[in-house]
Write a protein that holds these residues in place. Structure first.
Motif, short mmCIF file in Angstrom:
data_model
loop_
_atom_site.label_atom_id
_atom_site.label_comp_id
_atom_site.label_asym_id
_atom_site.label_seq_id
_atom_site.Cartn_x
_atom_site.Cartn_y
_atom_site.Cartn_z
N UNK A 73 0.79 -1.23 0.00
CA UNK A 73 0.00 0.00 0.00
C UNK A 73 0.83 1.29 0.00
N UNK A 74 2.11 1.20 0.33
CA UNK A 74 2.87 2.42 0.59
C UNK A 74 3.27 3.15 -0.70
N UNK A 75 3.68 2.40 -1.72
CA UNK A 75 4.20 3.04 -2.94
C UNK A 75 3.36 2.63 -4.15
N UNK A 114 4.33 1.43 -6.94
CA UNK A 114 4.72 0.14 -7.54
C UNK A 114 3.94 -1.00 -6.89
N UNK A 165 1.08 -0.87 -5.27
CA UNK A 165 -0.35 -0.83 -5.60
C UNK A 165 -0.60 -1.34 -7.02
N UNK A 185 0.42 3.50 9.51
CA UNK A 185 -0.53 2.53 8.97
C UNK A 185 -1.89 3.19 8.72
N UNK A 244 12.06 7.57 -1.37
CA UNK A 244 11.31 8.04 -0.20
C UNK A 244 11.91 9.31 0.39
N UNK A 270 -4.12 10.02 -0.64
CA UNK A 270 -4.06 8.56 -0.77
C UNK A 270 -3.32 7.92 0.40
N UNK A 302 -0.22 7.63 0.56
CA UNK A 302 1.02 7.03 0.06
C UNK A 302 2.09 8.10 -0.12
N UNK A 303 3.28 7.66 -0.47
CA UNK A 303 4.39 8.60 -0.66
C UNK A 303 4.37 9.13 -2.09
N UNK A 325 11.48 5.96 -8.24
CA UNK A 325 11.66 4.95 -7.20
C UNK A 325 12.78 4.02 -7.67
N UNK A 335 11.37 6.04 5.85
CA UNK A 335 10.07 6.69 6.13
C UNK A 335 10.17 8.13 5.62
#
Lengths: 422, 422
Positions: free
Chosen positions: A363-365, A367, A369, B42, B86, B95, B97-98, B130, B192
């Motif tokens: 879920x974080x990036x 890619x 997703x 989270x 990141x 969203x 997300x990053x 990324x 992070x």
């Protein structure tokens, strides 16, 4: 004039200009050089011209066979499966390399303590091979032998000695194959053969006995916990990996704690475990050989997926970077369309972490997703090796055809650690 | 009746039956659920029907751009290369997300301390991606920018910010590409993003500055040494690997010690290093893309080698088990004849340890000896990722055609640790 009248296998003391070396002589490919094995286990060549003097300390002799210690009714019974590997090898004094033991009596001679502590009620040697030569058919054979022993009411637990290279694959396979496990199944190994001073074989086997007689009805690997001969760890069969080429504490619990610290005479449990209980263990050794394990790297050509499709593969475990990524989107080496195509054609694609440690998070990036949307199954904190075995096992079940994702994400034998927060 | 008149991005306090939650609201795909990002990073969904009350704590506002701090003659100068990842991302409040930062001024706004401590005399952003989307052409571009900065006499060192997923591939590539390195090249990252409470970005960057101004003329990765904000490690570019999906101390020195412990204001060296010196750094970014990285597993079909041959590959790094083994000899899945055939046809085959830790030894077991006889090059304690980059680089040099084995076994930038005993 130095007298070189020793033979390979003899232990000889050599006097050189600046030092003395006492070591076992090996067969040398070069007549002008004496090849010896040092106590450290390393081989060195000494040019004969540098040797000022030498004395034979101990002549080599092949020891004669001893009989197995007979079964006594006063000791607990175990089953023992010997499959080869270093723990069932000895030094070949001619070459300096490890050579497999040939039969039970030789095994018993090297490990008398095992046969003193317990009755080895059933013993089988289905094969004697180095573990890098194993494949799923060997895992199935071991599971069949183990199941038979486990369902003998007198046998308290099963010990399997095994090469260390691929031991964690076998421990995963047995974890999935042996259903309704009621007794301990303990795999052990050694990194140094029993005739080397630094051998870990005897202590590992002693601690394996402790676990085999314990209350812990799990498939475990037991081996040195530290670089010293302090104690062993019992490591969950699905959460363990060989992490060093040569150190004795090579097996590590990954993304969880070891189940227990183990000594030859006691156990300190560190984790919850399934307790020993009554009943029969079943065998479910279905296995689909058309599963691959693949590690992603930058610039990798995604057409490797087409190779697997053409070869009839049904599933693939991809060791992805970071939280579960491969190249996607508008980049030269994007995997996006190849993955879409492969999954559309029925290939099951699962993601595991190539970092070894940690948990995936799709879920974080972007890619992650994108991959999840395509249909990649993210296997949380599962080890690549365990995931490879599990997917092969799941795809071996024809009646699970529509349950593959569900089964892959079900925590069947502790292959996920739900407690892990990061 | 609860008033849900907040927008995504706002920080809102929600009162539920048993607890209160204060969190940033994200865009929710489901109108009956409020999606929020907790401080832990989270995301959770709260069904609207469970929300008893809510209050907006802080309205979301896109901050306006600030100007870069101008160059001052009183501070040391560095070069800065920003490549994405990141460390150059921020939370997308819609969203959760990053999302990549878009330009230098945004980067400067997030990392004001960097621009206060040093003059960023040259800054380049060749791309913002990324790191899983990178490949060798990106490494070459970074090396070109770095070389130009290094050869500017006013610049004391170069800092490269980069995604963490494949950072250790890039650090290896720069180690081989930048010849006659005279100044520090420091790669850093964050696990992070900077707008998260637990972000490691600022401390990593602070310590990167320390190393960039230091006496250590090496390619290094600088990042958290522990799970706390204690200090960082400077890790040799060829002996480092991402070992955890999410922990901040994810990069580990493998088979060696870190070069140094680093704080924002001091360094404690742990290892020998090349000292800063006068002179120009050269670029040697030859690279052959027809090199593969492959992990061996039990039962693997060796015909994968034929696929690589047909595809025109020139070299392959195989992550072998244990001391350097694959299945050989009279076994169903033996690799022996496929390897012989491939090597005969000119494929360069190198062995590295899939245990990650430790050193190969081809002499101990029959499998290793067989592979060495066939012509497999055993790469000692080299990391798989480093080996992949090095072989691609070596095979990129047409004039080294007859020197491939020699070059692969030459310790060019510390990719071997000759001191490691096991």
């Amino acid at each position: 004039m130095v007298n070189f009248q020793f033979n390979s296998g003899d232990i000889v003391k050599f006097r050189l200009a600046r030092e003395e070396i006492e070591a076992r002589v090996l067969e040398s490919p070069d007549n002008s050089v004496v090849l010896v094995k040092l106590n450290s286990g390393y081989n060195i060549g000494i040019p004969k011209e540098n040797i000022l003097d030498c004395v034979i300390v101990e002549k080599f002799k092949e020891e004669s066979k001893k009989e197995i210690i007979p079964i006594s009714k006063n000791k607990p019974s175990i089953g023992l499966i010997v499959t080869g590997g270093t723990i069932a090898s000895k030094l070949d004094p001619k070459t300096g390399s490890a050579k497999p033991l040939t039969d039970v009596s030789e095994f018993a001679k090297f490990y008398p303590r095992l046969f003193e502590k317990v009755n080895v009620k059933k013993l089988s040697i289905p094969f004697m091979i180095l573990s890098e030569n194993m494949s799923s058919e060997h895992w199935i054979t071991i599971a069949e032998h183990a199941k038979e022993m486990l369902n003998d009411s007198e046998i308290q637990g099963v010990i399997i000695t095994h090469g260390s290279d691929t031991l964690h694959y076998t421990s995963s396979a047995l974890s999935f194959f042996l259903r309704d496990l009621k007794k301990p199944v303990v795999l052990t190994f050694s990194q140094r053969s029993i005739d080397r001073a630094s051998s870990d074989a005897e202590m590992n086997l002693d601690c394996a006995v402790t676990m085999a007689l314990s209350n812990c009805a799990e498939v475990m690997i037991v081996g040195h916990a530290t670089e010293n001969d302090d104690y062993c760890f019992a490591l969950r069969g699905t959460k363990v990996r060989k992490m060093h080429t040569s150190k004795r504490n090579t097996f590590k619990a990954i993304n969880c704690s070891p189940i227990a610290k183990v000594w030859p005479d006691k156990i300190e449990f560190l984790e919850k475990y399934n307790a020993r209980s009554e009943g029969l263990t079943k065998l479910d050794a279905s296995f689909n050989e058309k599963v691959a394990l693949l590690k992603f790297y930058p610039g990798q050509d995604s057409s490797i997926l087409d190779y697997y499709l053409v070869q009839g593969y049904k599933g693939i475990i991809i060791e992805m970077s970071g939280l579960g990524h491969v190249a996607v989107g508008e980049v030269k080496y994007s995997w996006e369309s190849a993955l879409k195509r492969a999954i559309k054609q029925g290939l099951i694609v699962c993601a595991v972490p190539q970092t070894i440690y940690g948990r995936l998070n799709s879920k974080v990036y972007s890619s992650g997703r994108a991959l999840e949307e395509i249909g990649v199954i993210f296997l949380e904190d599962m080890l690549p090796e365990t995931a490879f075995v599990k997917l092969s096992w799941v795809l071996g079940h024809k009646n699970w055809k529509n349950l593959v994702r569900e089964k892959m994400l079900e925590n069947i034998v502790g292959e996920f650690n739900p407690l892990l927060n990061e």
